[in-house]
Structure formats: C-alpha cells, structure tokens
Design an enzyme around this catalytic site. Structure first.
Site, PDB file in Angstrom:
ATOM      1  N   SER A 320      44.036  24.672  32.332  1.00 21.50           N
ATOM      2  CA  SER A 320      44.469  25.482  33.768  1.00 21.50           C
ATOM      3  C   SER A 320      43.669  24.345  34.587  1.00 21.50           C
ATOM      4  O   SER A 320      42.457  24.342  35.129  1.00 21.50           O
ATOM      5  CB  SER A 320      43.994  27.021  33.961  1.00 21.50           C
ATOM      6  N   SER A 335      49.361  24.932  36.217  1.00 21.14           N
ATOM      7  CA  SER A 335      49.478  26.166  36.430  1.00 21.14           C
ATOM      8  C   SER A 335      49.067  27.759  35.547  1.00 21.14           C
ATOM      9  O   SER A 335      47.814  27.681  36.167  1.00 21.14           O
ATOM     10  CB  SER A 335      50.420  26.465  37.995  1.00 21.14           C
TER      11      SER A 335
END
Length: 461
Positions: A320, A335
């Site tokens: 991430s 995301s």
C-alpha cells in the site's frame, strides 16, 4: 593432405572473421539507432506525458455528449468511442481509430452518479469500461445477498448498460511499498518524493495513517523518517510525510524496484486506458499490468474513495502506498484492491496529479509549472514504448526514504559490454573478428616462412 586441411581451416576462419565484422558493424549501428529520440508524431500518439494523450485530446475537442472515452488499442493506436458518424470521421481524420457506441460519456457518468447517491454498500466498486461502453459494478465476497439484490434493483432502473458481477476476495485499503515504512498503525510504502520548495515529503496513501503519525525506516526500524502532516481518506487516498531532516537526500527522484535497482522519475501525468504500467512494492516487488478504467469508485469498509485508477496489476499486504509508473512518468500510489500476485486481482491507485495539486507539491527533480503552480506537472513525451510500458532501467537510488545500493554507473564491465541496448556487444564481435583475421594472416605467414626454411635447408644440405 594435412596441408590441404590447414588451408581449408584458414579459409573458413577468414570467412567467419569477415562475417563477424559485418555482423558487429550492424549491431553497433542498430544500438546507435535505438538510442535516438523517436519521431515526434509517434511520441504524440503513444505518450501519456503532460496528462493529455492523443485520444483524450480528441475527446476534449468533440465533447462528452458525442464521445465515451478513449483507450490504447492492441496496435498502439488511440481508439475513441463516438456516438455519431460525423464524430467518427473527425477521429479518423486525426489518425485515430473510431468505435461507434450507443451511450455517451454523459450517460455513463450519470449512471455512476446514481450509484454513488444510492445507500453505500461496503465491498463494492464501479467504473466506466470505455471499451465495452458499460458501467461495471463489482461486489466482493463480503457483500450479502440482500445488499446485492438492492444494488441490482438500482442498476436495473439505470439501464441495461450497467453490468453487475461478483468478484473473489475483498476490496480493502489495508494492503499493508517500494520501500517499507513503519508506524504504530502498521506498515505502508513510500510512494514518490515531493517538495513544496521549502521541505521535502513522501507522498503515500492516505489510509496509511492520520496526520501526526510518526514513521520509521522499514529497513532500520529505529531510524525516524518523519511525521504525517496532511492526510485525506476516505474521499481521496493520499498523504504527506515530512522528512524529519527536512530533506529527502540523494537519489530522491528514483523509485526502488528491487535487486538494488530503481527507475528515475522525471514527471507526472494521468494514465490512459489500455496503457501498460508498473507497480513496485516491498512485499511483492515489481509487477506490471494494464490500466482498465479511470475515475473508479471503491467502497472500502472505512469509506468510499472516488477518482481512482483501476488496473490489472496485482498487489499484496505490504504494497500500500507504493508507486505506479510508466517509463519515467509517475502515475499513482497504491490505494487498495482484491486478490494477490498468485491468483491475480484488481488494484486501484490514487492519481498523483490530483494529489499533488491538492497538496501544493511537485515531484523532486522536476521544475515548478508555469504560473507558480506546483501541482501536476507535464513531462517530456515518453518514448515510443511509453504506451506499452517500459522495462525498468538499472539506476541509482530509490525515490523512497532508504537508498538502494548501487549507482548509475554500477555493474561490472562485462554486464555493460553485453547489454544489447549498448554498442558493447557489437564492438566485442568486431574486436574478436579482427583478432581472428590477424591471427590467420600471421599463422599463414609463419607457415610460409617455415616452408621456405625447409626447402632451402634441403637444397643446401
């Protein structure tokens, strides 16, 4: 008989040497041509630089009432979806391919607006699929049958161009990068190094932590990197981590791709549907895929995020916030998504142009844009392979908090000489052929001299 055999060997060696000279010369010429800048016309069609691709420019000119998006075709040419024959003619005259569709972008956006206004269902996502002229709605394994039924009712009221499908796994923003960074909230990834002209920051995902979060180097957990000074999630998914020292240091314009290598980032842009892209992360390393949609919406358990880039690039926990790029162009930060790098899946990215514009920063190593704005900046047009993505070059340091070993000139001499993108292999072939040619001439001269000695030794006793 031995004399004849030696003569045949010498002739074959000479022919091979001459052939090697020709081959080596061709290799050197080809390498030199490959290093030249491609023609401007080809670059314009394939580049995502500057945030405006050729298809996107046509869409902007014709308007969203007569078009329904653009993408890169299998042959590398831009394709534009149009709703009437006159628009199709304008697209073809501009050198792109036209595809007649039933629904305009206005209709498709209206459908996504209706979905957004409906009661939110965590575990769902939707995006406009330009190539099929549909709005695709996906629901993961956490969505109940009752919620799925209610969402189907909403879709049926919109129209048959809304396509509903179930997907495996679950959509989550906690894909716990290129380089790992740690905080009390967990592990995330450094995306790109940016600056406001006074201080340097790490641009990463907003869901990684709220403002005030303290971050440490993922390789040396006791070394503090800095603190989150701005974070937006949900709605958007980006944040800024200010370096404790105020500066990112050397190699800040390079993102790590593993193995002590990196890719130098020279600018930022918005991607194009169909474009080949790369993502780097500390868990799964470097992976590539294709952009499948823009302006996607994902309903994470923590909240909804819109305006995302949808791709087929895989990601896993630990990736991430990591960088999405094509060639040297920054596109987004990781995301969330579903699946993994064994079975595949869908991954969504926060566009960097939108994030930098909102935060008032620019990439380190790129100049501020005209008018003093430090938001999204244009970049030199990508090379001819830009639309298809670029193989990652071996360059110095990562665009991340901890440098990657090696320098731009790193690597052994042999590795550089044998790299087919350089003139080294051709020069090696030329040198070897010259040595072989000289050797055959020397051997023949030596044999003739010895034969002369034997002949006159026999005559004079």
């Amino acid at each position: 008989m031995r004399h004849v055999r030696r003569r045949v060997v010498r002739r074959v060696t000479r022919l091979a040497a001459v052939g090697g000279l020709l081959l080596g010369g061709a290799m050197v010429t080809q390498a030199a041509m490959a290093s030249e800048t491609p023609p401007a016309a080809a670059t314009t069609l394939r580049s995502a630089g500057g945030g405006v691709d050729a298809g996107g420019a046509l869409v902007a000119r014709l308007g969203t009432a007569r078009t329904a998006g653009s993408w890169i075709g299998a042959d590398g040419r831009p394709v534009v979806a149009v709703t009437d024959a006159a628009a199709a003619g304008a697209v073809r005259r501009a050198g792109a391919e036209a595809k007649l569709v039933s629904h305009s972008m206005n209709e498709l956006k209206s459908a996504t607006g209706t979905l957004r206004s409906a009661p939110r269902v965590a575990g769902t996502a939707w995006a406009v699929d330009y190539r099929t002229n549909r709005v695709v709605v996906r629901a993961d394994s956490t969505v109940t049958a009752a919620d799925w039924s209610r969402l189907n009712q909403v879709a049926s009221r919109i129209g048959s161009f809304v396509h509903m499908e179930r997907t495996k796994g679950s959509f989550t923003a906690r894909l716990n990068g290129a380089q790992p960074i740690l905080s009390t909230g967990g592990r995330c990834s450094a995306g790109f190094n940016v600056t406001d002209g006074r201080s340097d920051f790490i641009l990463t995902a907003g869901h990684c932590g709220p403002a005030g979060s303290t971050w440490f180097d993922g390789d040396r957990g006791d070394q503090q990197l800095g603190k989150t000074v701005n974070s937006t999630f949900p709605g958007n998914d980006f944040s800024l981590v200010r370096y404790a020292s105020g500066k990112a240091g050397a190699g800040a314009d390079v993102v790590a791709i593993g193995g002590g290598k990196g890719v130098r980032i020279t600018g930022a842009a918005d991607p194009v549907v169909g474009q080949r892209v790369f993502r780097s992360g500390s868990t799964s390393g470097l992976h590539d895929g294709q952009v499948t949609a823009l302006n996607a919406t994902v309903n994470y358990p923590e909240g909804s995020v819109s305006g995302l880039i949808e791709t087929t690039v895989c990601a896993e926990p630990g990736d991430s916030g990591g960088p999405l790029f094509s060639e040297s162009i920054a596109l987004g930060v990781t995301s969330g998504g579903n699946g993994d790098c064994t079975t595949g899946g869908t991954t969504f990215f926060q566009p960097v142009t939108k994030a930098m514009s909102a935060l008032g920063v620019r990439l380190i190593g790129s100049a501020p844009s005209a008018g003093g704005s430090q938001g999204a900046q244009s970049s030199p047009a990508s090379s001819g392979s830009g639309a298809k993505g670029a193989a990652a070059p071996s360059v110095a340091s990562p665009g991340s908090p901890a440098p990657v070993g090696g320098t731009a000139g790193a690597g052994t001499l042999l590795a550089r000489l044998t790299d087919t993108r350089n003139v080294g292999p051709g020069l090696l072939v030329v040198a070897g052929s010259l040595i072989a040619l000289v050797a055959t001439r020397y051997i023949r001269s030596e044999q003739d001299r010895k034969a002369y000695q034997r002949h006159y030794s026999a005559m004079w006793g």
